[in-house]
Design a protein around this motif. Structure first.
Motif, PDB file in Angstrom:
ATOM      1  N   SER A  68      21.071   2.710 -12.481  1.00 45.63           N
ATOM      2  CA  SER A  68      21.931   1.647 -11.972  1.00 45.63           C
ATOM      3  C   SER A  68      21.163   0.699 -11.056  1.00 45.63           C
ATOM      4  CB  SER A  68      23.087   2.268 -11.193  1.00 45.63           C
ATOM      5  OG  SER A  68      23.914   1.266 -10.659  1.00 45.63           O
ATOM      6  N   ASP A  69      21.390  -0.579 -11.251  1.00 48.67           N
ATOM      7  CA  ASP A  69      20.836  -1.617 -10.407  1.00 48.67           C
ATOM      8  C   ASP A  69      21.847  -1.883  -9.298  1.00 48.67           C
ATOM      9  OD1 ASP A  69      19.890  -3.933  -9.247  1.00 48.67           O
ATOM     10  OD2 ASP A  69      19.486  -4.945 -11.139  1.00 48.67           O
ATOM     11  N   PHE A  70      21.404  -1.899  -8.054  1.00 51.99           N
ATOM     12  CA  PHE A  70      22.327  -2.083  -6.943  1.00 51.99           C
ATOM     13  C   PHE A  70      23.141  -3.364  -7.107  1.00 51.99           C
ATOM     14  CE2 PHE A  70      19.218  -5.065  -5.444  1.00 51.99           C
ATOM     15  CZ  PHE A  70      19.925  -5.947  -4.643  1.00 51.99           C
ATOM     16  N   GLU A  76      30.021 -10.669  -2.870  1.00 49.70           N
ATOM     17  CA  GLU A  76      28.719 -10.324  -2.272  1.00 49.70           C
ATOM     18  C   GLU A  76      27.578 -10.949  -3.062  1.00 49.70           C
ATOM     19  OE1 GLU A  76      29.634  -5.957  -0.315  1.00 49.70           O
ATOM     20  OE2 GLU A  76      29.447  -6.114  -2.488  1.00 49.70           O
ATOM     21  N   GLN A  77      27.664 -10.916  -4.381  1.00 50.26           N
ATOM     22  CA  GLN A  77      26.635 -11.536  -5.215  1.00 50.26           C
ATOM     23  C   GLN A  77      26.556 -13.032  -4.952  1.00 50.26           C
ATOM     24  OE1 GLN A  77      27.538 -10.526  -9.277  1.00 50.26           O
ATOM     25  NE2 GLN A  77      27.013  -8.368  -9.017  1.00 50.26           N
ATOM     26  N   ASN A  78      27.713 -13.679  -4.821  1.00 48.45           N
ATOM     27  CA  ASN A  78      27.740 -15.118  -4.557  1.00 48.45           C
ATOM     28  C   ASN A  78      27.136 -15.454  -3.198  1.00 48.45           C
ATOM     29  OD1 ASN A  78      28.856 -15.725  -7.036  1.00 48.45           O
ATOM     30  ND2 ASN A  78      30.952 -15.685  -6.280  1.00 48.45           N
ATOM     31  N   GLU A  79      27.395 -14.622  -2.192  1.00 47.43           N
ATOM     32  CA  GLU A  79      26.819 -14.833  -0.868  1.00 47.43           C
ATOM     33  C   GLU A  79      25.296 -14.735  -0.914  1.00 47.43           C
ATOM     34  OE1 GLU A  79      28.032 -15.600   2.284  1.00 47.43           O
ATOM     35  OE2 GLU A  79      29.861 -16.123   1.199  1.00 47.43           O
TER      36      GLU A  79
END
Length: 72
Positions: free
Chosen positions: A35-37, A45-48
């Motif tokens: 799994s990739d964090f 969170e990805q957008n931030e």
């Protein structure tokens, strides 16, 4: 069959493999499936993180000491 039983069955199958090329393929497959964090992060969170990277690339930075003052 639960996950633990499935794992044990898989280990038994792997122990019977004598073909080193096949064994290497299975090993590589398992290593690549870790799994990739990033996938565990929420969309927000990805957008931030993306926004932070974009800001850095545009030169929008503050000194670390100023950042520490801001959050404390």
């Amino acid at each position: 069959m639960d996950i633990q039983t499935s794992k044990i069955e898989l280990v038994k199958l792997i122990l019977d493999i004598d073909n080193t090329e096949f064994f290497q393929k299975v090993t590589n497959f398992i290593k690549n499936e870790k799994s990739d964090f990033w996938n565990d992060l929420s969309v927000a969170e990805q957008n931030e993180i993306r926004k932070g990277i974009e800001d850095l690339e545009q030169g929008k930075r503050i000194p670390y000491s100023d950042f520490l003052k801001k959050i404390s």
